[in-house]
Design a protein around this motif. Sequence first.
Motif, PDB file in Angstrom:
ATOM      1  N   HIS A 132       0.811  -1.228   0.000  1.00  7.53           N
ATOM      2  CA  HIS A 132       0.000   0.000   0.000  1.00  7.53           C
ATOM      3  C   HIS A 132       0.842   1.275   0.000  1.00  7.53           C
ATOM      4  CE1 HIS A 132      -3.475  -2.533   0.439  1.00  7.53           C
ATOM      5  NE2 HIS A 132      -2.826  -3.174   1.382  1.00  7.53           N
ATOM      6  N   GLN A 133       1.734   1.343  -0.965  1.00  8.04           N
ATOM      7  CA  GLN A 133       2.591   2.515  -1.071  1.00  8.04           C
ATOM      8  C   GLN A 133       2.626   2.981  -2.524  1.00  8.04           C
ATOM      9  OE1 GLN A 133       6.881   2.112  -0.754  1.00  8.04           O
ATOM     10  NE2 GLN A 133       6.892   3.522   0.965  1.00  8.04           N
ATOM     11  N   SER A 134       2.714   4.296  -2.706  1.00  3.77           N
ATOM     12  CA  SER A 134       2.755   4.830  -4.067  1.00  3.77           C
ATOM     13  C   SER A 134       4.032   4.405  -4.774  1.00  3.77           C
ATOM     14  CB  SER A 134       2.685   6.354  -4.028  1.00  3.77           C
ATOM     15  OG  SER A 134       2.933   6.871  -5.316  1.00  3.77           O
ATOM     16  N   LEU A 135       3.902   4.083  -6.053  1.00  8.46           N
ATOM     17  CA  LEU A 135       5.098   3.799  -6.852  1.00  8.46           C
ATOM     18  C   LEU A 135       5.956   5.047  -6.991  1.00  8.46           C
ATOM     19  CD1 LEU A 135       4.248   1.531  -9.898  1.00  8.46           C
ATOM     20  CD2 LEU A 135       5.249   0.934  -7.696  1.00  8.46           C
ATOM     21  N   THR A 170       3.461  13.597 -14.444  1.00 10.79           N
ATOM     22  CA  THR A 170       3.371  12.596 -13.373  1.00 10.79           C
ATOM     23  C   THR A 170       4.429  12.789 -12.284  1.00 10.79           C
ATOM     24  OG1 THR A 170       2.414  11.033 -14.939  1.00 10.79           O
ATOM     25  CG2 THR A 170       3.392  10.074 -12.980  1.00 10.79           C
ATOM     26  N   LYS A 227      -3.826  15.527 -17.656  1.00  3.37           N
ATOM     27  CA  LYS A 227      -3.020  15.467 -16.420  1.00  3.37           C
ATOM     28  C   LYS A 227      -2.177  16.733 -16.198  1.00  3.37           C
ATOM     29  CE  LYS A 227      -0.662  13.439 -12.990  1.00  3.37           C
ATOM     30  NZ  LYS A 227      -1.198  13.074 -11.685  1.00  3.37           N
ATOM     31  N   PRO A 276     -10.722  23.922 -12.102  1.00  5.24           N
ATOM     32  CA  PRO A 276     -11.311  25.245 -11.863  1.00  5.24           C
ATOM     33  C   PRO A 276     -10.363  26.224 -11.183  1.00  5.24           C
ATOM     34  CG  PRO A 276     -12.787  23.496 -11.142  1.00  5.24           C
ATOM     35  CD  PRO A 276     -11.486  22.845 -11.479  1.00  5.24           C
ATOM     36  N   SER A 305       0.509  12.956  -5.920  1.00  5.85           N
ATOM     37  CA  SER A 305       0.461  11.860  -4.964  1.00  5.85           C
ATOM     38  C   SER A 305       1.777  11.141  -4.957  1.00  5.85           C
ATOM     39  CB  SER A 305      -0.636  10.904  -5.332  1.00  5.85           C
ATOM     40  OG  SER A 305      -0.442  10.449  -6.640  1.00  5.85           O
ATOM     41  N   LEU A 344      -1.966  -3.778  -8.122  1.00  8.36           N
ATOM     42  CA  LEU A 344      -1.753  -2.334  -8.185  1.00  8.36           C
ATOM     43  C   LEU A 344      -3.068  -1.599  -8.379  1.00  8.36           C
ATOM     44  CD1 LEU A 344       0.946  -2.689 -10.903  1.00  8.36           C
ATOM     45  CD2 LEU A 344       1.471  -1.499  -8.805  1.00  8.36           C
ATOM     46  N   LEU A 356      -6.829   9.308 -13.473  1.00  3.74           N
ATOM     47  CA  LEU A 356      -6.225  10.630 -13.633  1.00  3.74           C
ATOM     48  C   LEU A 356      -4.726  10.620 -13.314  1.00  3.74           C
ATOM     49  CD1 LEU A 356      -8.958  12.871 -11.942  1.00  3.74           C
ATOM     50  CD2 LEU A 356      -8.731  12.224 -14.343  1.00  3.74           C
ATOM     51  N   SER A 357      -4.138   9.436 -13.238  1.00  7.05           N
ATOM     52  CA  SER A 357      -2.725   9.351 -12.853  1.00  7.05           C
ATOM     53  C   SER A 357      -1.799   9.685 -14.001  1.00  7.05           C
ATOM     54  CB  SER A 357      -2.411   7.944 -12.352  1.00  7.05           C
ATOM     55  OG  SER A 357      -2.544   7.017 -13.418  1.00  7.05           O
ATOM     56  N   GLY A 358      -2.332   9.751 -15.215  1.00  8.74           N
ATOM     57  CA  GLY A 358      -1.461   9.996 -16.364  1.00  8.74           C
ATOM     58  C   GLY A 358      -0.728   8.736 -16.817  1.00  8.74           C
ATOM     59  N   VAL A 359      -1.129   7.596 -16.276  1.00  6.00           N
ATOM     60  CA  VAL A 359      -0.482   6.342 -16.661  1.00  6.00           C
ATOM     61  C   VAL A 359      -1.438   5.529 -17.528  1.00  6.00           C
ATOM     62  CG1 VAL A 359       0.430   4.154 -15.800  1.00  6.00           C
ATOM     63  CG2 VAL A 359       0.936   6.284 -14.604  1.00  6.00           C
ATOM     64  N   ARG A 416     -15.513  12.421 -16.490  1.00  6.96           N
ATOM     65  CA  ARG A 416     -15.875  13.691 -15.877  1.00  6.96           C
ATOM     66  C   ARG A 416     -17.282  14.123 -16.321  1.00  6.96           C
ATOM     67  NH1 ARG A 416     -14.206  18.666 -13.900  1.00  6.96           N
ATOM     68  NH2 ARG A 416     -12.227  17.822 -13.222  1.00  6.96           N
ATOM     69  N   ILE A 463     -14.525  19.747  -9.031  1.00  5.39           N
ATOM     70  CA  ILE A 463     -13.132  19.445  -8.701  1.00  5.39           C
ATOM     71  C   ILE A 463     -12.968  17.934  -8.502  1.00  5.39           C
ATOM     72  CG2 ILE A 463     -11.325  19.772  -6.951  1.00  5.39           C
ATOM     73  CD1 ILE A 463     -12.364  22.612  -6.608  1.00  5.39           C
ATOM     74  N   ASP A 492      -5.876   9.823  -8.927  1.00  6.51           N
ATOM     75  CA  ASP A 492      -4.550  10.101  -9.490  1.00  6.51           C
ATOM     76  C   ASP A 492      -3.457   9.223  -8.875  1.00  6.51           C
ATOM     77  OD1 ASP A 492      -4.672  11.247  -7.002  1.00  6.51           O
ATOM     78  OD2 ASP A 492      -3.424  12.954  -7.545  1.00  6.51           O
ATOM     79  N   ALA A 493      -3.855   8.260  -8.074  1.00  6.19           N
ATOM     80  CA  ALA A 493      -2.859   7.459  -7.361  1.00  6.19           C
ATOM     81  C   ALA A 493      -2.295   6.330  -8.221  1.00  6.19           C
ATOM     82  CB  ALA A 493      -3.490   6.864  -6.105  1.00  6.19           C
ATOM     83  N   ILE A 494      -1.050   5.980  -7.929  1.00  2.46           N
ATOM     84  CA  ILE A 494      -0.403   4.819  -8.541  1.00  2.46           C
ATOM     85  C   ILE A 494       0.167   4.029  -7.365  1.00  2.46           C
ATOM     86  CG2 ILE A 494       1.291   4.041 -10.239  1.00  2.46           C
ATOM     87  CD1 ILE A 494       1.418   7.026 -11.173  1.00  2.46           C
ATOM     88  N   ILE A 495      -0.597   3.032  -6.901  1.00  2.00           N
ATOM     89  CA  ILE A 495      -0.273   2.397  -5.622  1.00  2.00           C
ATOM     90  C   ILE A 495       0.061   0.912  -5.816  1.00  2.00           C
ATOM     91  CG2 ILE A 495      -1.158   1.863  -3.301  1.00  2.00           C
ATOM     92  CD1 ILE A 495      -1.328   4.741  -3.493  1.00  2.00           C
ATOM     93  N   LEU A 496       1.139   0.504  -5.182  1.00  2.00           N
ATOM     94  CA  LEU A 496       1.432  -0.924  -5.080  1.00  2.00           C
ATOM     95  C   LEU A 496       0.719  -1.428  -3.828  1.00  2.00           C
ATOM     96  CD1 LEU A 496       2.888  -3.571  -5.685  1.00  2.00           C
ATOM     97  CD2 LEU A 496       4.901  -2.651  -4.519  1.00  2.00           C
TER      98      LEU A 496
END
Lengths: 252, 114
Positions: free
Chosen positions: A26-29, A150, A176, A211, A252, B31, B36-39, B86, B99, B104-108
């Motif tokens: 549970h950690q961001s890459l 990113t 993005k 916005p 993030s 994962l 919205l992560s751009g991946v 959206r 908003i 946007d998260a990229i999480i393992l």
Amino acid sequence: MCDSCGCDLASNNHSHDTDSRIIEVHQSLLAANDAMAARNKAHFEAMGAVAINMISSPGSGKTTLLEKTIERLKKKIRIGVIEGDIETDRDAQRIRAKGVPVIQLTTGGACHLDAAQVHKGIHLLEKEPGGARLDLLFIENVGNLVCPATFDLGEHQRVVLVSVPEGPDKPAKYPKAFISSQIFLITKTDLLPYFDFPVTEARREALHLNPRLQVMALSATSGEGFEAWISYLEGLTGKTRKDNFPPLLSQS
Amino acid sequence: MHEMSLVQALLTQLTSLAAEHDKKKVITVTLTIGPLSGVVIDSFQFGFDILSAESNLTKGARLIITSPTVSYHCVRCGSIQTAAMRPDHCPECSETLLIAEGGDAIILNQVEME
Ligand SMILES: Nc1nc2c(ncn2[C@@H]2O[C@H](COP(=O)(O)OP(=O)(O)OP(=O)(O)O)[C@@H](O)[C@H]2O)c(=O)[nH]1
Ligand SMILES: [Mg+2]
Ligand SMILES: [Zn+2]
Ligand SMILES: [Zn+2]
């Protein structure tokens, strides 16, 4: 704190079971990049600088805008530049000719800067004459509207640029970069008579995505719209650094 | 292809997790990659297929990727919509300024190893 799982259990009575097959992470890459970005930000602030990450497609006019900006502001504001390109130091040469400290990072193929590269860049810049104390530090990212978005570099402000010949549909197609920026700059407005680029439509689409985006339009060639950009930059340097910048959206 | 950089970050993390837990083989990797992560998930999978084959630890490992929905918060009335795309405007008050939150998260999340 436990180094393995980051939990706050001080006692030794919890084990990291080496027999279990499933490991919860549970950690961001991007955790490593983001940690380095936080260090960069502290470093920028120690130099006295507000850092601005400039993101756009190749050729939208990032370097030209920096050249004109330096001409206008360098007597009042100490400016430094970190240039990012895949190859060559041509952009750094252009900036050096304007008489401010600059260093070139070449990514050797990578399509974006990351926080570790910028960290190296800060240390190189500090060795340049006048590079250790700055008010404004521009980071010109690799020309690419997708990938740089990113990667947080530790910047205080992110500026996304779209030039008039590229067309007004860029915010909708490459969201993005617009979601994560504070400023949207429409460049090369001297070309508006020759291209179908409804500024209001580009503005509306960008604001639809984000916005809180501040939109400006200018031409580096004619100087039209430059005053708003210059006063935005002056405003950044006039404020107390630490607290006045809203956190980047969607990082993030 | 910044997806390749992210795959590289994942493989580095898998290597240190395996060392830490004394494991030799990665079976599945779970994962979360937000819309919205751009991946681009296909590009990420493609990069993983190529780079994971280069080491015995990750060769043949399976990726399970989930993509969460995004919450859109209306700036006028405060109502929240969750949607994959959206929305054009707030269904409650027609406000167009919404908003995005999350996504946007990229999480393992989890790694299965043996
Ligand atoms: N007409 C017009 N041309 C401009 C303007 N600004 C830049 N250009 C031209 O656009 C071209 C690209 O400008 P650069 O400043 O090198 O663009 P860049 O974004 O730094 O490009 P990369 O670093 O390669 O991504 C050059 O030929 C500039 O002269 C402008 O305001 N108006
Ligand atoms: Mg340039
Ligand atoms: Zn890329
Ligand atoms: Zn509403």
